[in-house]
Design a protein around this motif. Structure first.
Motif, PDB file in Angstrom:
ATOM      1  N   ARG A  94     -10.240   0.808  14.354  1.00 46.31           N
ATOM      2  CA  ARG A  94     -11.401   0.586  15.221  1.00 46.31           C
ATOM      3  C   ARG A  94     -11.184   1.192  16.605  1.00 46.31           C
ATOM      4  O   ARG A  94     -12.128   1.636  17.258  1.00 46.31           O
ATOM      5  N   SER A  95      -9.920   1.264  17.044  1.00 49.44           N
ATOM      6  CA  SER A  95      -9.630   1.865  18.351  1.00 49.44           C
ATOM      7  C   SER A  95      -9.966   3.347  18.365  1.00 49.44           C
ATOM      8  O   SER A  95     -10.528   3.870  19.326  1.00 49.44           O
ATOM      9  N   MET A  96      -9.620   4.038  17.280  1.00 52.30           N
ATOM     10  CA  MET A  96      -9.959   5.450  17.171  1.00 52.30           C
ATOM     11  C   MET A  96     -11.470   5.634  17.108  1.00 52.30           C
ATOM     12  O   MET A  96     -12.031   6.549  17.743  1.00 52.30           O
ATOM     13  N   ALA A  97     -12.147   4.759  16.359  1.00 55.93           N
ATOM     14  CA  ALA A  97     -13.606   4.830  16.269  1.00 55.93           C
ATOM     15  C   ALA A  97     -14.241   4.657  17.646  1.00 55.93           C
ATOM     16  O   ALA A  97     -15.155   5.398  18.020  1.00 55.93           O
ATOM     17  N   LEU A  98     -13.729   3.699  18.395  1.00 52.59           N
ATOM     18  CA  LEU A  98     -14.272   3.434  19.729  1.00 52.59           C
ATOM     19  C   LEU A  98     -14.027   4.608  20.661  1.00 52.59           C
ATOM     20  O   LEU A  98     -14.904   4.999  21.433  1.00 52.59           O
ATOM     21  N   ALA A  99     -12.825   5.179  20.566  1.00 51.07           N
ATOM     22  CA  ALA A  99     -12.465   6.288  21.450  1.00 51.07           C
ATOM     23  C   ALA A  99     -13.364   7.505  21.227  1.00 51.07           C
ATOM     24  O   ALA A  99     -13.828   8.137  22.182  1.00 51.07           O
ATOM     25  N   ILE A 100     -13.611   7.845  19.956  1.00 49.64           N
ATOM     26  CA  ILE A 100     -14.459   9.003  19.651  1.00 49.64           C
ATOM     27  C   ILE A 100     -15.923   8.693  19.947  1.00 49.64           C
ATOM     28  O   ILE A 100     -16.643   9.513  20.509  1.00 49.64           O
ATOM     29  N   ALA A 101     -16.356   7.482  19.594  1.00 50.20           N
ATOM     30  CA  ALA A 101     -17.761   7.105  19.761  1.00 50.20           C
ATOM     31  C   ALA A 101     -18.187   7.078  21.212  1.00 50.20           C
ATOM     32  O   ALA A 101     -19.323   7.437  21.542  1.00 50.20           O
ATOM     33  N   ILE A 102     -17.302   6.658  22.098  1.00 54.32           N
ATOM     34  CA  ILE A 102     -17.683   6.540  23.505  1.00 54.32           C
ATOM     35  C   ILE A 102     -17.989   7.908  24.110  1.00 54.32           C
ATOM     36  O   ILE A 102     -18.678   8.020  25.124  1.00 54.32           O
ATOM     37  N   TYR A 149     -14.280   9.626  32.585  1.00 54.96           N
ATOM     38  CA  TYR A 149     -12.846   9.684  32.309  1.00 54.96           C
ATOM     39  C   TYR A 149     -12.478   8.975  31.011  1.00 54.96           C
ATOM     40  O   TYR A 149     -11.305   8.787  30.709  1.00 54.96           O
ATOM     41  N   ALA A 150     -13.490   8.594  30.243  1.00 56.35           N
ATOM     42  CA  ALA A 150     -13.245   7.852  29.010  1.00 56.35           C
ATOM     43  C   ALA A 150     -12.404   8.652  28.019  1.00 56.35           C
ATOM     44  O   ALA A 150     -11.544   8.103  27.332  1.00 56.35           O
ATOM     45  N   ILE A 151     -12.643   9.944  27.937  1.00 61.44           N
ATOM     46  CA  ILE A 151     -11.920  10.757  26.966  1.00 61.44           C
ATOM     47  C   ILE A 151     -10.435  10.829  27.300  1.00 61.44           C
ATOM     48  O   ILE A 151      -9.576  10.908  26.407  1.00 61.44           O
ATOM     49  N   ILE A 152     -10.102  10.771  28.598  1.00 62.22           N
ATOM     50  CA  ILE A 152      -8.691  10.773  29.008  1.00 62.22           C
ATOM     51  C   ILE A 152      -8.031   9.465  28.580  1.00 62.22           C
ATOM     52  O   ILE A 152      -6.929   9.452  28.023  1.00 62.22           O
ATOM     53  N   SER A 187     -20.718   4.142  35.289  1.00 62.71           N
ATOM     54  CA  SER A 187     -21.268   5.493  35.130  1.00 62.71           C
ATOM     55  C   SER A 187     -20.232   6.514  35.585  1.00 62.71           C
ATOM     56  O   SER A 187     -20.076   7.586  34.987  1.00 62.71           O
ATOM     57  N   TYR A 188     -19.501   6.155  36.646  1.00 63.97           N
ATOM     58  CA  TYR A 188     -18.438   7.019  37.162  1.00 63.97           C
ATOM     59  C   TYR A 188     -17.232   7.024  36.225  1.00 63.97           C
ATOM     60  O   TYR A 188     -16.694   8.078  35.874  1.00 63.97           O
ATOM     61  N   LEU A 222      -7.248  -0.916  26.572  1.00 65.09           N
ATOM     62  CA  LEU A 222      -7.884  -1.818  27.540  1.00 65.09           C
ATOM     63  C   LEU A 222      -8.852  -1.061  28.440  1.00 65.09           C
ATOM     64  O   LEU A 222      -9.920  -1.581  28.795  1.00 65.09           O
ATOM     65  N   THR A 223      -8.485   0.163  28.791  1.00 64.16           N
ATOM     66  CA  THR A 223      -9.369   0.982  29.626  1.00 64.16           C
ATOM     67  C   THR A 223     -10.646   1.347  28.873  1.00 64.16           C
ATOM     68  O   THR A 223     -11.756   1.255  29.422  1.00 64.16           O
ATOM     69  N   ILE A 224     -10.501   1.735  27.600  1.00 66.06           N
ATOM     70  CA  ILE A 224     -11.663   2.091  26.791  1.00 66.06           C
ATOM     71  C   ILE A 224     -12.585   0.891  26.599  1.00 66.06           C
ATOM     72  O   ILE A 224     -13.814   0.992  26.732  1.00 66.06           O
ATOM     73  N   VAL A 225     -12.011  -0.260  26.269  1.00 66.89           N
ATOM     74  CA  VAL A 225     -12.805  -1.481  26.090  1.00 66.89           C
ATOM     75  C   VAL A 225     -13.507  -1.858  27.390  1.00 66.89           C
ATOM     76  O   VAL A 225     -14.679  -2.254  27.386  1.00 66.89           O
ATOM     77  N   PHE A 226     -12.813  -1.712  28.496  1.00 65.87           N
ATOM     78  CA  PHE A 226     -13.377  -2.023  29.817  1.00 65.87           C
ATOM     79  C   PHE A 226     -14.601  -1.157  30.102  1.00 65.87           C
ATOM     80  O   PHE A 226     -15.655  -1.653  30.518  1.00 65.87           O
ATOM     81  N   ILE A 227     -14.469   0.144  29.839  1.00 61.49           N
ATOM     82  CA  ILE A 227     -15.585   1.069  30.080  1.00 61.49           C
ATOM     83  C   ILE A 227     -16.744   0.770  29.123  1.00 61.49           C
ATOM     84  O   ILE A 227     -17.908   0.725  29.532  1.00 61.49           O
TER      85      ILE A 227
END
Length: 321
Positions: free
Chosen positions: A274-282, A39-42, A34-35, A209-214
């Motif tokens: 798919r990485s771009m999709a994940l980044a925007i979707a999160i 920072y996911a967008i960064i 949750s914390y 890796l950070t995005i997938v982790f979150i």
């Protein structure tokens, strides 16, 4: 350099380890994510910006010499692909959030992996590079439009957050990536830039890796409580890629393309970013949609790309004797 090469060559292994750790921590320590979610967008920007530095957008000029190829690839990318997946999801998936996440992938531009796989299978690499560049530029207009009119029919998209995410995670990285690439080449030369590309790619991998982790950490408890979620997400996408590869191989043969061009056509048309999709979707979509996107990359897109790579020579050799 050895460590950098190992990271770049073993990204899939690192992602699987990343998912396993995130899944366990997400079950027992959900508050951590949750914390981290703030920072996911960064992390997403750190992932996408280096990809854009390594993408040669100037190669768009070369599309003028390959109009038929570029047109077919882009039509599949942004028209046939969403329609085909929409039909599959209508028949196979009941959960609107899952459908939203999967359709979000369908409107994405080509991935840098299209170039990698085309090169590995001795396809026409330059054509894959051109599709990557052209589709990335078009995505600036198509992704917001597609998200609003296609994905928006399945889940509510907070328009202000979505516009912000498009600006930060698509328009800004494309612009800065283009300027950064040209600046490095201008002052350091193409040779120095080529030497720096593996390091730039590694930065992107750490962002991924950070995005997938979150993403997986935030949904650890959901995945545990919904074991069939993986099946409901992955099976339709495996069917999508199987039909897509078959269709584009047939189209390439009918269009009179060479074996090398057909390989490039398949990878450049079906390897979605798919990485771009994940980044925007999160940032802009709900957690279940994000989970669906994360699952697809590891359990559907990559395996089907590998399967096609294993059989492409046998498939095309029957035609090109």
């Amino acid at each position: 350099m050895k460590e950098i090469s190992w990271i770049n060559d073993n990204t899939t292994i690192l992602i699987l380890i990343d998912i396993a750790i995130a899944f366990v921590l997400g079950i027992f320590y959900p508050d951590i994510f949750s914390y981290l979610g703030e920072y996911a967008i960064i992390a997403a920007f750190i992932m996408i910006y280096p990809i854009m530095i390594n993408t040669d957008l100037r190669s768009v000029k070369e599309s003028l010499h390959s109009k038929k190829f570029i047109s077919l690839s882009l039509i599949f990318h942004f028209v046939i692909s969403p329609l085909l997946l929409f039909l599959i999801l209508t028949l196979m998936v009941n959960d609107l959030s899952i459908s939203a996440g999967l359709l979000f992938i369908a409107i994405m531009p080509a991935s840098g992996m299209a170039v990698v796989w085309t090169t590995l299978k001795e396809g026409t690499t330059q054509l894959a590079v051109v599709v990557l560049a052209v589709s990335t530029i078009l995505a600036i207009m198509i992704v917001p439009f597609g998200a609003y009119f296609i994905v928006g029919n399945y889940v509510e998209i907070p328009i202000e957050i979505f516009i912000k995410s498009i600006l930060i995670l698509l328009i800004l990285p494309v612009t800065l990536g283009y300027l950064t690439r040209n600046t490095i080449i201008k002052f350091k030369g193409k040779e120095k830039f080529s030497e720096a590309k593996p390091y730039i790619k590694t930065i992107s991998i750490f962002g991924l890796l950070t995005i997938v982790f979150i993403a997986f950490g935030k949904e650890g408890q959901t995945l545990l409580s919904k074991p069939l979620l993986v099946v409901e997400t992955v099976i339709p996408m495996i069917l999508f890629y199987a039909l897509g590869f078959a269709l584009m191989t047939w189209v390439g043969i009918k269009a009179g393309f060479s074996k090398q061009d057909i390989i490039a056509l398949n990878y450049s048309s079906l390897t979605k970013n798919r990485s771009m999709a994940l980044a925007i979707a999160i940032v802009a979509l709900n957690p279940l949609s994000v989970t669906a996107i994360a699952l697809v990359g590891v359990l559907a897109q990559l395996p089907m790309i590998i399967v096609y790579g294993k059989f492409v020579d046998k498939i095309l050799s029957k035609h090109f004797l």
